[in-house]
Motif scaffolding. Structure first.
Motif, mmCIF file in Angstrom:
data_model
loop_
_atom_site.group_PDB
_atom_site.id
_atom_site.type_symbol
_atom_site.label_atom_id
_atom_site.label_comp_id
_atom_site.label_asym_id
_atom_site.label_seq_id
_atom_site.Cartn_x
_atom_site.Cartn_y
_atom_site.Cartn_z
ATOM 1 N N SER A 50 0.831 -1.200 0.000
ATOM 2 C CA SER A 50 0.000 0.000 0.000
ATOM 3 C C SER A 50 0.872 1.258 0.000
ATOM 4 C CB SER A 50 -0.908 -0.010 1.215
ATOM 5 O OG SER A 50 -1.631 1.191 1.290
ATOM 6 N N ALA A 51 1.930 1.258 0.797
ATOM 7 C CA ALA A 51 2.841 2.406 0.846
ATOM 8 C C ALA A 51 3.515 2.620 -0.500
ATOM 9 C CB ALA A 51 3.877 2.202 1.937
ATOM 10 N N ILE A 52 3.946 1.538 -1.134
ATOM 11 C CA ILE A 52 4.572 1.652 -2.460
ATOM 12 C C ILE A 52 3.557 2.194 -3.464
ATOM 13 C CG2 ILE A 52 5.525 0.304 -4.375
ATOM 14 C CD1 ILE A 52 6.911 -1.441 -2.259
ATOM 15 N N GLY A 53 2.314 1.752 -3.378
ATOM 16 C CA GLY A 53 1.259 2.264 -4.261
ATOM 17 C C GLY A 53 1.025 3.749 -4.076
ATOM 18 N N VAL A 54 1.044 4.202 -2.826
ATOM 19 C CA VAL A 54 0.850 5.630 -2.544
ATOM 20 C C VAL A 54 2.006 6.441 -3.115
ATOM 21 C CG1 VAL A 54 0.798 7.357 -0.693
ATOM 22 C CG2 VAL A 54 -0.603 5.298 -0.524
ATOM 23 N N VAL A 55 3.225 5.960 -2.913
ATOM 24 C CA VAL A 55 4.406 6.667 -3.438
ATOM 25 C C VAL A 55 4.334 6.741 -4.963
ATOM 26 C CG1 VAL A 55 6.910 6.530 -3.718
ATOM 27 C CG2 VAL A 55 5.883 6.155 -1.474
ATOM 28 N N ARG B 199 1.643 9.284 -6.060
ATOM 29 C CA ARG B 199 2.108 10.668 -5.861
ATOM 30 C C ARG B 199 3.109 11.070 -6.935
ATOM 31 N NH1 ARG B 199 -0.045 14.345 -2.472
ATOM 32 N NH2 ARG B 199 2.021 15.141 -2.077
ATOM 33 N N HIS B 200 4.018 10.149 -7.239
ATOM 34 C CA HIS B 200 5.020 10.417 -8.276
ATOM 35 C C HIS B 200 4.329 10.634 -9.629
ATOM 36 C CE1 HIS B 200 8.701 10.245 -10.558
ATOM 37 N NE2 HIS B 200 8.216 9.249 -11.276
ATOM 38 N N GLU B 201 3.396 9.785 -9.959
ATOM 39 C CA GLU B 201 2.648 9.912 -11.222
ATOM 40 C C GLU B 201 1.877 11.228 -11.251
ATOM 41 O OE1 GLU B 201 1.709 8.368 -14.970
ATOM 42 O OE2 GLU B 201 3.084 7.579 -13.473
ATOM 43 N N HIS B 202 1.268 11.596 -10.138
ATOM 44 C CA HIS B 202 0.530 12.860 -10.048
ATOM 45 C C HIS B 202 1.451 14.045 -10.297
ATOM 46 C CE1 HIS B 202 -1.055 16.346 -7.799
ATOM 47 N NE2 HIS B 202 -2.186 15.979 -8.375
ATOM 48 N N ARG B 203 2.625 14.026 -9.707
ATOM 49 C CA ARG B 203 3.579 15.130 -9.898
ATOM 50 C C ARG B 203 4.000 15.238 -11.352
ATOM 51 N NH1 ARG B 203 6.225 13.395 -4.632
ATOM 52 N NH2 ARG B 203 5.345 14.856 -3.126
ATOM 53 N N GLN B 204 4.292 14.089 -11.980
ATOM 54 C CA GLN B 204 4.695 14.116 -13.388
ATOM 55 C C GLN B 204 3.572 14.659 -14.266
ATOM 56 O OE1 GLN B 204 5.969 10.078 -14.190
ATOM 57 N NE2 GLN B 204 8.115 10.697 -14.073
ATOM 58 N N LEU B 205 2.356 14.230 -14.027
ATOM 59 C CA LEU B 205 1.223 14.711 -14.819
ATOM 60 C C LEU B 205 0.962 16.194 -14.571
ATOM 61 C CD1 LEU B 205 -1.206 11.674 -14.480
ATOM 62 C CD2 LEU B 205 0.078 12.372 -16.509
ATOM 63 N N PHE B 206 1.151 16.641 -13.340
ATOM 64 C CA PHE B 206 0.946 18.059 -13.022
ATOM 65 C C PHE B 206 1.975 18.925 -13.739
ATOM 66 C CE2 PHE B 206 1.485 21.843 -10.345
ATOM 67 C CZ PHE B 206 0.184 22.315 -10.348
ATOM 68 N N VAL B 207 3.233 18.474 -13.763
ATOM 69 C CA VAL B 207 4.283 19.220 -14.474
ATOM 70 C C VAL B 207 3.966 19.275 -15.971
ATOM 71 C CG1 VAL B 207 6.716 19.131 -15.161
ATOM 72 C CG2 VAL B 207 6.094 18.796 -12.775
ATOM 73 N N ALA B 208 3.542 18.155 -16.540
ATOM 74 C CA ALA B 208 3.177 18.132 -17.961
ATOM 75 C C ALA B 208 1.990 19.054 -18.224
ATOM 76 C CB ALA B 208 2.859 16.711 -18.398
#
Length: 87
Positions: free
Chosen positions: A16-21, A24-33
């Motif tokens: 679950s922790a790995i999924g959350v990380v 979050r990483h995917e969200h940051r990349q999409l937000f930057v794009a």
């Protein structure tokens, strides 16, 4: 049995922790794009506005008249050069 259950709960917690990380990483990349595309859209809107202004300037009647007279040597026909065609 208790150890197996505890082990499974710990593994589920780690997964679950790995999924959350990862999320979050995917969200940051999409937000930057997204922000990059937003900036590009804004720049294109500015360019479009400039092009519309330039087109309006080039299409003004007095500008067209000036180019026709100076570069093409065109003049308005006189009254005796005008022919009216009737059906």
């Amino acid at each position: 049995m208790l150890r197996t259950l505890l082990f499974l709960l710990v593994m589920a917690n780690i997964a679950s922790a790995i999924g959350v990380v990862y999320a979050r990483h995917e969200h940051r990349q999409l937000f930057v794009a997204f922000k990059r595309l937003e900036r590009q859209r804004d720049e294109l809107n500015i360019d479009f506005g400039r092009l519309q202004l330039e087109q309006a300037t080039w299409a003004e009647a007095n500008r067209i008249d000036q180019v026709a007279r100076n570069k093409l040597g065109m003049v308005f026909p006189s009254a005796d050069e005008t022919v009216v065609v009737r059906p």
